[in-house]
Scaffold this motif. Structure first.
Motif, PDB file in Angstrom:
ATOM      1  N   ILE A   1      29.708 -23.933  12.555  1.00 30.64           N
ATOM      2  CA  ILE A   1      28.627 -23.211  11.891  1.00 30.64           C
ATOM      3  C   ILE A   1      29.124 -21.821  11.513  1.00 30.64           C
ATOM      4  O   ILE A   1      29.606 -21.080  12.362  1.00 30.64           O
ATOM      5  CB  ILE A   1      27.408 -23.066  12.844  1.00 30.64           C
ATOM      6  N   LYS A   2      29.011 -21.489  10.230  1.00 27.43           N
ATOM      7  CA  LYS A   2      29.426 -20.150   9.803  1.00 27.43           C
ATOM      8  C   LYS A   2      28.316 -19.150  10.131  1.00 27.43           C
ATOM      9  O   LYS A   2      27.131 -19.467  10.018  1.00 27.43           O
ATOM     10  CB  LYS A   2      29.707 -20.124   8.297  1.00 27.43           C
TER      11      LYS A   2
ATOM     12  N   THR B   1      25.569 -16.479   9.995  1.00 22.47           N
ATOM     13  CA  THR B   1      24.615 -16.058   8.975  1.00 22.47           C
ATOM     14  C   THR B   1      24.626 -14.539   8.894  1.00 22.47           C
ATOM     15  O   THR B   1      24.286 -13.851   9.857  1.00 22.47           O
ATOM     16  CB  THR B   1      23.201 -16.562   9.315  1.00 22.47           C
TER      17      THR B   1
ATOM     18  N   ILE C   1      23.477 -19.687  13.270  1.00 19.70           N
ATOM     19  CA  ILE C   1      22.186 -20.352  13.446  1.00 19.70           C
ATOM     20  C   ILE C   1      22.017 -21.505  12.450  1.00 19.70           C
ATOM     21  O   ILE C   1      22.584 -21.497  11.355  1.00 19.70           O
ATOM     22  CB  ILE C   1      21.005 -19.357  13.286  1.00 19.70           C
ATOM     23  N   THR C   2      21.213 -22.493  12.860  1.00 17.77           N
ATOM     24  CA  THR C   2      20.932 -23.638  11.999  1.00 17.77           C
ATOM     25  C   THR C   2      19.425 -23.739  11.770  1.00 17.77           C
ATOM     26  O   THR C   2      18.643 -23.146  12.511  1.00 17.77           O
ATOM     27  CB  THR C   2      21.422 -24.958  12.629  1.00 17.77           C
ATOM     28  N   LEU C   3      19.065 -24.527  10.773  1.00 16.60           N
ATOM     29  CA  LEU C   3      17.643 -24.702  10.452  1.00 16.60           C
ATOM     30  C   LEU C   3      16.853 -25.315  11.623  1.00 16.60           C
ATOM     31  O   LEU C   3      15.789 -24.809  11.970  1.00 16.60           O
ATOM     32  CB  LEU C   3      17.509 -25.536   9.172  1.00 16.60           C
TER      33      LEU C   3
ATOM     34  N   VAL D   1      16.187 -22.566  14.143  1.00 12.47           N
ATOM     35  CA  VAL D   1      15.215 -21.576  13.695  1.00 12.47           C
ATOM     36  C   VAL D   1      13.803 -22.152  13.774  1.00 12.47           C
ATOM     37  O   VAL D   1      12.851 -21.482  14.172  1.00 12.47           O
ATOM     38  CB  VAL D   1      15.540 -21.103  12.264  1.00 12.47           C
TER      39      VAL D   1
ATOM     40  N   LEU E   1      23.215 -28.162   8.422  1.00 12.21           N
ATOM     41  CA  LEU E   1      21.950 -27.423   8.279  1.00 12.21           C
ATOM     42  C   LEU E   1      22.091 -25.961   8.703  1.00 12.21           C
ATOM     43  O   LEU E   1      21.163 -25.377   9.269  1.00 12.21           O
ATOM     44  CB  LEU E   1      20.839 -28.115   9.085  1.00 12.21           C
ATOM     45  N   SER E   2      23.249 -25.362   8.434  1.00 12.80           N
ATOM     46  CA  SER E   2      23.433 -23.962   8.815  1.00 12.80           C
ATOM     47  C   SER E   2      22.679 -23.064   7.834  1.00 12.80           C
ATOM     48  O   SER E   2      22.630 -23.331   6.627  1.00 12.80           O
ATOM     49  CB  SER E   2      24.925 -23.599   8.845  1.00 12.80           C
ATOM     50  N   ILE E   3      22.079 -22.023   8.373  1.00 16.41           N
ATOM     51  CA  ILE E   3      21.294 -21.109   7.546  1.00 16.41           C
ATOM     52  C   ILE E   3      22.208 -20.402   6.535  1.00 16.41           C
ATOM     53  O   ILE E   3      21.840 -20.226   5.370  1.00 16.41           O
ATOM     54  CB  ILE E   3      20.562 -20.076   8.431  1.00 16.41           C
ATOM     55  N   SER E   4      23.413 -20.017   6.974  1.00 14.93           N
ATOM     56  CA  SER E   4      24.336 -19.338   6.051  1.00 14.93           C
ATOM     57  C   SER E   4      24.655 -20.228   4.851  1.00 14.93           C
ATOM     58  O   SER E   4      24.721 -19.756   3.719  1.00 14.93           O
ATOM     59  CB  SER E   4      25.615 -18.941   6.778  1.00 14.93           C
TER      60      SER E   4
END
Lengths: 175, 171
Positions: free
Chosen positions: A68-69, A71, A142-144, A147, B144-147
């Motif tokens: 995950i990159k 945010t 973070i991921t959807l 959140v 599903l990453s926000i970035s």
């Protein structure tokens, strides 16, 4: 071995990109002009299959390390917009210009040269960005589902159904 | 009548690409991405002329300029596309895309200059955003990453805005 895997994965990806005819300027600009959605059909199909696969094997413990990159809202928004401007001018993205070259569209060479210079310029600008843009709205990895505080298996089907409805609309409008 | 070979359905080729993306994570622990390679390759070229400078640049401490998985992946894209094009007779040497030529003329020099500037801007933006349509678009959104979701929305926003100016009122 890592290098060999990289090469094989790239060959498969390049092969499929060419087969879907999405490496062309006309297709990329077609999407940005909202007259030909071939690229979105390709990308969203890959995303839905990948989303299900990654989550499935993650649950089984066969994929342990997600990637995950971070945010960073400032950088994602500003960098995203800057990328979009360049994308509209170039008509390829960083990966597809390599593929465009492979199918003989040699204007991609100029894009690749520009990209190398752009990469060098960003490396020089990085200390400045680190002090400014990259600190604006840093929320970490973070991921959807995180959140929304929902199980990923609730989010994935909703995403997939949304994509299918979009596809139906594309086909109805012959986009 | 000559009809252009249409290739495979983008749904099918896309779905297979999803399988390749998952396979890559399973086998090699690597998510697809392409834009970092252009920065690290620039670093490799700079090293030939100014090795001391490259060592001093912060960015190249984080992203080491060497031939790595992603560099080979990008080379593979060239090879895979070539293979597919040659075997389906869709390889075509072209320096000015058709849509561009209809709007701005067939001069490959003019096209080349804009492509160069576009490539510069696009890569700079992708590195700032932290990824391109592969790294953010495919790999990021897949998780599903926000970035990824934010970046893709703004890739499209910037791209659609500039395109509508470039092709305003034209064919």
């Amino acid at each position: 071995m890592t290098l060999t895997y990289g090469l094989i994965t790239g060959i498969l990806f390049g092969f499929l990109l060419q087969k879907a005819r999405v490496l062309r300027y006309d297709k990329q600009l077609g999407a940005l002009r909202l007259i030909d959605m071939t690229i979105l059909k390709f990308m969203l199909s890959a995303i839905v299959v990948g989303m299900v696969g990654i989550q499935f094997f993650h649950d089984l413990g066969m994929i342990t390390k997600l990637d995950i990159k971070t945010t960073q809202v400032g950088a994602n928004v500003l960098g995203g917009l800057i990328f979009g401007i360049g994308w509209a001018l170039l008509g390829y993205c960083p990966g597809t210009q390599a593929g465009a070259l492979g199918e003989g569209r040699w204007d991609a060479i100029w894009g690749i040269c520009g990209s190398l210079l752009g990469g060098a310029a960003y490396a020089e600008a990085y200390p400045f960005m680190k002090k400014t843009v990259l600190t604006w709205g840093d929320f970490g990895k973070i991921t959807l589902p995180q959140v929304l505080n929902l199980n990923p298996w609730l989010v994935i089907p909703v995403f997939a159904v949304g994509v299918l409805l979009l596809f139906r609309w594309f086909e109805q409008k012959q986009l | 009548m000559h009809s252009e070979d249409k290739g495979w359905s983008p749904y099918l080729a896309g779905a297979l690409t999803g399988v390749v993306a998952v396979g890559s994570v399973l086998v090699a622990d690597k998510f697809l991405g392409a834009s970092t390679t252009f920065a690290t390759s620039a670093g490799m070229i700079e090293k030939l002329f100014a090795p001391g400078h490259v060592e001093a640049v912060d960015y190249f401490k984080k992203h080491i300029p060497k031939i790595d998985w992603q560099f080979m992946f990008v080379l593979g894209i060239v090879a895979g596309s070539f293979l597919s094009a040659i075997t389906s007779k869709s390889f075509k040497l072209q320096g000015t895309p058709d849509m561009w030529a209809r709007r701005f003329g067939a001069d490959p020099g003019k096209r080349g200059m804009v492509a160069f500037v576009g490539g510069f801007i696009a890569l700079f933006g992708a590195r700032l955003a932290g990824g391109c349509p592969s790294g953010h678009g495919l790999s990021g959104v897949m998780q599903l990453s926000i970035s990824g979701l934010i970046s893709v929305a703004f890739f499209l926003a910037g791209g659609i805005a500039v395109t509508s100016l470039l092709y305003k009122g034209g064919e």
